[in-house]
Scaffold this motif. Structure first.
Motif, PDB file in Angstrom:
ATOM      1  N   LYS A 152     -28.989 -12.268 -72.713  1.00 51.62           N
ATOM      2  CA  LYS A 152     -29.878 -11.475 -71.866  1.00 51.62           C
ATOM      3  C   LYS A 152     -31.260 -12.103 -71.865  1.00 51.62           C
ATOM      4  O   LYS A 152     -31.659 -12.744 -72.835  1.00 51.62           O
ATOM      5  N   PHE A 153     -31.980 -11.887 -70.782  1.00 48.46           N
ATOM      6  CA  PHE A 153     -33.290 -12.524 -70.624  1.00 48.46           C
ATOM      7  C   PHE A 153     -34.366 -11.485 -70.325  1.00 48.46           C
ATOM      8  O   PHE A 153     -34.096 -10.435 -69.769  1.00 48.46           O
ATOM      9  N   ASP A 154     -35.613 -11.846 -70.684  1.00 47.02           N
ATOM     10  CA  ASP A 154     -36.731 -10.948 -70.372  1.00 47.02           C
ATOM     11  C   ASP A 154     -37.150 -11.085 -68.909  1.00 47.02           C
ATOM     12  O   ASP A 154     -37.583 -10.120 -68.292  1.00 47.02           O
ATOM     13  N   VAL A 155     -37.071 -12.315 -68.412  1.00 46.18           N
ATOM     14  CA  VAL A 155     -37.483 -12.571 -67.022  1.00 46.18           C
ATOM     15  C   VAL A 155     -36.368 -13.361 -66.340  1.00 46.18           C
ATOM     16  O   VAL A 155     -35.871 -14.338 -66.890  1.00 46.18           O
ATOM     17  N   VAL A 156     -35.974 -12.909 -65.150  1.00 47.99           N
ATOM     18  CA  VAL A 156     -34.975 -13.643 -64.376  1.00 47.99           C
ATOM     19  C   VAL A 156     -35.564 -13.965 -63.003  1.00 47.99           C
ATOM     20  O   VAL A 156     -36.011 -13.063 -62.290  1.00 47.99           O
ATOM     21  N   VAL A 157     -35.590 -15.252 -62.660  1.00 48.39           N
ATOM     22  CA  VAL A 157     -36.094 -15.670 -61.344  1.00 48.39           C
ATOM     23  C   VAL A 157     -34.899 -15.910 -60.429  1.00 48.39           C
ATOM     24  O   VAL A 157     -33.970 -16.645 -60.783  1.00 48.39           O
ATOM     25  N   LEU A 158     -34.935 -15.274 -59.256  1.00 50.49           N
ATOM     26  CA  LEU A 158     -33.878 -15.468 -58.253  1.00 50.49           C
ATOM     27  C   LEU A 158     -34.514 -16.079 -57.009  1.00 50.49           C
ATOM     28  O   LEU A 158     -35.328 -15.437 -56.348  1.00 50.49           O
ATOM     29  N   ASP A 159     -34.170 -17.310 -56.732  1.00 46.34           N
ATOM     30  CA  ASP A 159     -34.740 -17.946 -55.530  1.00 46.34           C
ATOM     31  C   ASP A 159     -33.656 -18.752 -54.807  1.00 46.34           C
ATOM     32  O   ASP A 159     -33.689 -19.973 -54.768  1.00 46.34           O
ATOM     33  N   PRO A 160     -32.678 -18.041 -54.240  1.00 45.12           N
ATOM     34  CA  PRO A 160     -31.545 -18.728 -53.621  1.00 45.12           C
ATOM     35  C   PRO A 160     -31.910 -19.320 -52.258  1.00 45.12           C
ATOM     36  O   PRO A 160     -32.854 -18.859 -51.630  1.00 45.12           O
ATOM     37  N   PRO A 161     -31.158 -20.314 -51.817  1.00 43.03           N
ATOM     38  CA  PRO A 161     -31.317 -20.751 -50.423  1.00 43.03           C
ATOM     39  C   PRO A 161     -30.814 -19.642 -49.501  1.00 43.03           C
ATOM     40  O   PRO A 161     -30.019 -18.802 -49.935  1.00 43.03           O
ATOM     41  N   SER A 162     -31.261 -19.640 -48.248  1.00 48.23           N
ATOM     42  CA  SER A 162     -30.836 -18.582 -47.320  1.00 48.23           C
ATOM     43  C   SER A 162     -29.324 -18.529 -47.192  1.00 48.23           C
ATOM     44  O   SER A 162     -28.742 -17.459 -47.123  1.00 48.23           O
ATOM     45  N   PHE A 163     -28.715 -19.708 -47.149  1.00 46.17           N
ATOM     46  CA  PHE A 163     -27.261 -19.780 -47.114  1.00 46.17           C
ATOM     47  C   PHE A 163     -26.809 -20.813 -48.124  1.00 46.17           C
ATOM     48  O   PHE A 163     -27.463 -21.837 -48.287  1.00 46.17           O
ATOM     49  N   THR A 169     -37.041 -14.757 -51.448  1.00 44.68           N
ATOM     50  CA  THR A 169     -36.212 -15.271 -50.357  1.00 44.68           C
ATOM     51  C   THR A 169     -37.109 -15.871 -49.283  1.00 44.68           C
ATOM     52  O   THR A 169     -38.213 -15.381 -49.041  1.00 44.68           O
ATOM     53  N   ASN A 170     -36.610 -16.939 -48.670  1.00 41.25           N
ATOM     54  CA  ASN A 170     -37.368 -17.519 -47.546  1.00 41.25           C
ATOM     55  C   ASN A 170     -36.603 -17.341 -46.234  1.00 41.25           C
ATOM     56  O   ASN A 170     -36.842 -18.044 -45.272  1.00 41.25           O
ATOM     57  N   ASN A 171     -35.695 -16.381 -46.222  1.00 43.35           N
ATOM     58  CA  ASN A 171     -34.929 -16.128 -45.008  1.00 43.35           C
ATOM     59  C   ASN A 171     -35.799 -15.407 -43.978  1.00 43.35           C
ATOM     60  O   ASN A 171     -36.209 -14.269 -44.186  1.00 43.35           O
ATOM     61  N   ALA A 172     -36.055 -16.100 -42.858  1.00 43.08           N
ATOM     62  CA  ALA A 172     -36.967 -15.547 -41.850  1.00 43.08           C
ATOM     63  C   ALA A 172     -36.323 -14.450 -41.014  1.00 43.08           C
ATOM     64  O   ALA A 172     -37.008 -13.778 -40.240  1.00 43.08           O
ATOM     65  N   SER A 173     -35.019 -14.241 -41.185  1.00 36.43           N
ATOM     66  CA  SER A 173     -34.352 -13.290 -40.295  1.00 36.43           C
ATOM     67  C   SER A 173     -34.553 -11.827 -40.711  1.00 36.43           C
ATOM     68  O   SER A 173     -34.157 -10.930 -39.996  1.00 36.43           O
ATOM     69  N   PHE A 174     -35.136 -11.588 -41.888  1.00 38.84           N
ATOM     70  CA  PHE A 174     -35.487 -10.205 -42.220  1.00 38.84           C
ATOM     71  C   PHE A 174     -36.878 -10.170 -42.862  1.00 38.84           C
ATOM     72  O   PHE A 174     -37.343 -11.178 -43.387  1.00 38.84           O
ATOM     73  N   ASN A 175     -37.520  -9.002 -42.784  1.00 35.65           N
ATOM     74  CA  ASN A 175     -38.899  -8.913 -43.256  1.00 35.65           C
ATOM     75  C   ASN A 175     -38.972  -8.277 -44.650  1.00 35.65           C
ATOM     76  O   ASN A 175     -37.950  -7.941 -45.260  1.00 35.65           O
ATOM     77  N   MET A 176     -40.190  -8.114 -45.139  1.00 33.47           N
ATOM     78  CA  MET A 176     -40.403  -7.587 -46.486  1.00 33.47           C
ATOM     79  C   MET A 176     -39.799  -6.194 -46.626  1.00 33.47           C
ATOM     80  O   MET A 176     -39.192  -5.856 -47.641  1.00 33.47           O
ATOM     81  N   LYS A 177     -39.974  -5.389 -45.575  1.00 33.71           N
ATOM     82  CA  LYS A 177     -39.477  -4.014 -45.644  1.00 33.71           C
ATOM     83  C   LYS A 177     -37.957  -4.007 -45.853  1.00 33.71           C
ATOM     84  O   LYS A 177     -37.422  -3.281 -46.698  1.00 33.71           O
ATOM     85  N   LYS A 178     -37.290  -4.830 -45.095  1.00 39.71           N
ATOM     86  CA  LYS A 178     -35.834  -4.947 -45.202  1.00 39.71           C
ATOM     87  C   LYS A 178     -35.448  -5.472 -46.597  1.00 39.71           C
ATOM     88  O   LYS A 178     -34.506  -4.987 -47.225  1.00 39.71           O
TER      89      LYS A 178
END
Ligand code: SAH
Length: 401
Positions: free
Chosen positions: A294-305, A340-349
């Motif tokens: 288990k980790f204290d901090v987990v970074v998730l930065d996947p490619p859009s696809f 995420t850097n996926n431009a197809s949805f915004n922050m709210k989504k």
């Protein structure tokens, strides 16, 4: 001389373009049968021929071209490009003057008035990315303009107009001094090794600068950090420099191992003390669960696809699942940095994805920090849809309430 084409806009698009919308969408054109060629200058007019704007034709995944000016008399020439680049450079005066940061974006496409063109600064070197054949047809004027405005140590370029912004493999050297790679750049005093002539990417994603700084300055001290989709391990470097007690970097690409070792080495971090795994993140989640890591901090930065032999992953569809997987190996009271850097949805989504994942696992959470593009990645006024980057720092409160 550039071919000039008169193109009639659909009436519904006129208001957008008049209001500053920079992109020319395919269905904004009333007369789609006019033959257009990459690099044509477009005089966009209304149905009675009244002038609306001037743009250029350059097809890329987002549309068929970009608006360059709304002033009928303005010529699109070297002087025009020099003016745009000069304005962009002036806006970044603080970054140019900084001793702590020597890598940043100088010109951000539509946000600086020329869609399809970006220019990045790497310790005296400039890297120009061309996103369509159309914009590339202006290269002579644009390179002259760049030379007029800034002193370049050397210039490199990326051609990204094969299909949908895919990089075209070539020798990327353009002019000036040839770089010796890896070139070391600074970002808030952290060192990063970059290579401007090796593949589509340089080794660092400049748009995450503020996120790396926040991770280093506020969330790493005394913490274990898991960096998924780690690429060259830039977030891991930030974490170690911020006092992390141990990082694990996970990326599928074989090149990520030597590249991550290199990023640690240029920062005088003994890479043997850090974990670097070349493996599928989704397999790593099972591995970690099996070994009760288990980790204290987990970074998730996947490619859009992402596609592997076994599966496909799309951020627009699968982010809640990714968060749930991450939650299983995050300590209570820990932090998930979801990007995420996926431009197809915004922050709210994006926040609805986060909410879904936490609700479905009966976990309380608190958003403690949010980031979008940093100031050098200028976004056109009133059009937040061009602000593609979304990063949310989520504190994991009580698990399984
Ligand atoms: N977070 C990085 C950038 C990530 S780029 C940074 O800030 O520098 C996306 C990375 O995801 C690429 O390096 C790619 O190799 C990796 N990747 C794609 N699919 C993957 C998967 N299923 N498992 C592990 N890594 C994956």
């Amino acid at each position: 001389m550039k071919q000039l084409r008169k193109v009639q806009l659909q009436s519904k698009s006129i208001k957008d373009i008049t209001n500053g919308y920079p992109l020319i969408l395919k269905d904004a054109i009333e007369t789609p049968d006019i033959p257009l060629e990459e690099g044509n200058l477009l005089h966009l007019v209304d149905k009675s021929g009244g002038y609306i704007a001037t743009g250029y034709y350059g097809t890329q995944n987002k549309g068929i071209g970009w608006v360059l000016t709304r002033k009928e008399k303005e010529q699109i020439d070297k002087k025009f490009f020099a003016k745009k680049i000069r304005e962009a450079v002036e806006k970044r005066a603080n970054l140019f003057a900084s001793e702590d940061t020597t890598a940043f974006r100088v010109f951000n496409g539509e946000g600086d008035g020329i869609g399809g063109l970006t220019i990045d600064f790497f310790n005296g070197f400039y890297m120009v990315s061309w996103y369509s054949e159309g914009i590339y047809s202006f290269q002579e004027d644009i390179y002259h303009a760049l030379d007029e405005v800034v002193q370049t140590r050397g210039v490199y370029e990326k051609l990204r107009f094969n299909t949908n912004g895919q990089y075209v493999k070539q020798d990327d050297y353009v002019s000036g001094e040839k770089g010796e790679f890896p070139l070391i750049v600074l970002e808030n005093k952290m060192k990063f090794a970059v290579d401007l002539n090796d593949d589509a990417m340089t080794g660092i994603f400049l748009d995450q600068r503020n996120v790396r700084k926040a991770l280093r300055d506020k969330y790493s001290e005394g913490k274990t950090v898991l960096n998924t989709f780690s690429y060259t391990g830039a977030f891991s470097v930030a974490a170690v420099l911020g006092g992390s007690t141990g990082t694990t970097s996970v990326d599928l690409a074989k090149r990520s191992l030597p590249k991550t070792i290199q990023q640690f080495e240029v920062n005088d971090i003994d890479y043997h003390t850090q974990d670097i795994k070349v493996m599928n993140v989704f397999d790593y989640f099972s591995y970690a669960a099996r070994h009760e890591l288990k980790f204290d901090v987990v970074v998730l930065d996947p490619p859009s696809f992402a596609r592997t032999k076994k599966m496909t992953f799309s951020t627009a569809k699968d982010y809640p699942k990714l968060l749930k997987d991450a939650l299983k190996i995050t300590n209570e009271g820990g932090l998930i940095i979801a990007s995420t850097n996926n431009a197809s949805f915004n922050m709210k989504k994006f926040k609805t994805f986060i909410d879904k994942a936490f609700k479905e696992t009966n976990t309380r959470y608190k958003i403690v920090e949010e980031h979008q593009l940093p100031e050098d990645f200028t976004v056109p006024h009133n059009f937040p849809e061009f602000n593609y980057l979304k990063v949310v720092f989520i504190k994991v409160m009580d698990v399984n309430l």
